[in-house]
Motif scaffolding. Structure first.
Motif, PDB file in Angstrom:
ATOM      1  N   ASP A  85     182.983 -31.437 -94.222  1.00 56.92           N
ATOM      2  CA  ASP A  85     182.444 -30.631 -95.323  1.00 56.92           C
ATOM      3  C   ASP A  85     181.657 -31.546 -96.242  1.00 56.92           C
ATOM      4  OD1 ASP A  85     183.637 -28.271 -94.458  1.00 56.92           O
ATOM      5  OD2 ASP A  85     185.477 -28.644 -95.590  1.00 56.92           O
ATOM      6  N   GLN A  86     180.443 -31.154 -96.553  1.00 54.69           N
ATOM      7  CA  GLN A  86     179.603 -31.955 -97.449  1.00 54.69           C
ATOM      8  C   GLN A  86     180.005 -31.737 -98.915  1.00 54.69           C
ATOM      9  OE1 GLN A  86     177.551 -34.215 -96.210  1.00 54.69           O
ATOM     10  NE2 GLN A  86     178.022 -33.515 -94.152  1.00 54.69           N
ATOM     11  N   LEU A  87     180.455 -30.524 -99.226  1.00 56.07           N
ATOM     12  CA  LEU A  87     180.931 -30.205-100.563  1.00 56.07           C
ATOM     13  C   LEU A  87     182.447 -30.082-100.491  1.00 56.07           C
ATOM     14  CD1 LEU A  87     178.379 -27.417-101.585  1.00 56.07           C
ATOM     15  CD2 LEU A  87     178.311 -29.845-102.171  1.00 56.07           C
ATOM     16  N   ARG A  88     183.131 -30.808-101.364  1.00 57.37           N
ATOM     17  CA  ARG A  88     184.594 -30.784-101.327  1.00 57.37           C
ATOM     18  C   ARG A  88     185.159 -30.331-102.656  1.00 57.37           C
ATOM     19  NH1 ARG A  88     185.635 -36.429 -98.415  1.00 57.37           N
ATOM     20  NH2 ARG A  88     184.387 -36.011 -96.572  1.00 57.37           N
ATOM     21  N   SER A  89     186.065 -29.369-102.568  1.00 55.13           N
ATOM     22  CA  SER A  89     186.807 -28.895-103.738  1.00 55.13           C
ATOM     23  C   SER A  89     188.057 -29.746-103.872  1.00 55.13           C
ATOM     24  CB  SER A  89     187.215 -27.433-103.551  1.00 55.13           C
ATOM     25  OG  SER A  89     186.090 -26.641-103.302  1.00 55.13           O
TER      26      SER A  89
END
Length: 185
Positions: free
Chosen positions: A154-158
């Motif tokens: 995942d390029q965006l991580r929460s």
């Protein structure tokens, strides 16, 4: 009516009367007022600003340490509580031992407060937040320059973070991925 005749009873009675007389004349000192620590945050805006600054600084320092192959992870000491500092340091020590380094920089896209308290709660937490961190431009290279990153990551991580306060500084005490979060949407 009974009479007190035993010398032992008389001396015990005299001692009790003497103590009573002494305590009756002694002024009771009032209890000192409870010590109150000043609030860490005055309002939600101040809490969000401090949390955002701390998380942003964390991302920046991690970028630098990663680009330098995991060297000098103690640069995170002023941003992390002891347990998290230990875990993060171990990760960078492993990175250095393998000869890995990062290229590119992660960026903090967004921070939201889930909860905050003006003063630490019973376990010392002053805020719980979620952050969206963008790893789009980040790669991890081995000593030969080959990427070791899973191409499907995942390029965006929460990430959920808990923050504490110590010596006037806001510290990240825990961080964990939260894949079901909508903060990166």
């Amino acid at each position: 009516m009974s009479t007190i005749s035993s010398p032992r009873t008389l001396s015990t009675l005299a001692l009790a009367v003497g103590l009573l007389a002494l305590t009756a004349c002694t002024e009771v000192e009032p209890a000192p007022p409870p010590s109150s620590t000043p609030p860490v945050f005055e309002n939600e805006e101040q809490a969000l600003a401090a949390v955002t600054e701390t998380v942003g600084s964390f991302v920046t320092v991690v970028n630098t340490i990663g680009a330098e192959g995991g060297q000098n992870p103690e640069r995170l000491d002023h941003l992390l509580a002891p347990d998290l500092k230990e875990a993060e340091t171990a990760g960078f020590v492993d990175m250095a031992a393998k000869g890995w380094r990062t290229t590119g920089e992660a960026t903090l896209r967004r921070v939201e407060l889930a909860q905050w308290w003006p003063r630490p709660d019973a376990v010392g937490v002053i805020a719980i937040a979620q952050a969206c961190i963008d790893y789009t431009g980040v790669d991890v290279l081995d000593s030969g320059g080959t990427s070791v990153v899973n191409p499907e990551r995942d390029q965006l991580r929460s990430t959920e973070l808990q923050l504490t306060a110590a010596d006037g500084e806001v510290l990240i005490s825990t961080k964990k991925p939260v894949p079901e979060s909508e903060i990166c949407s």
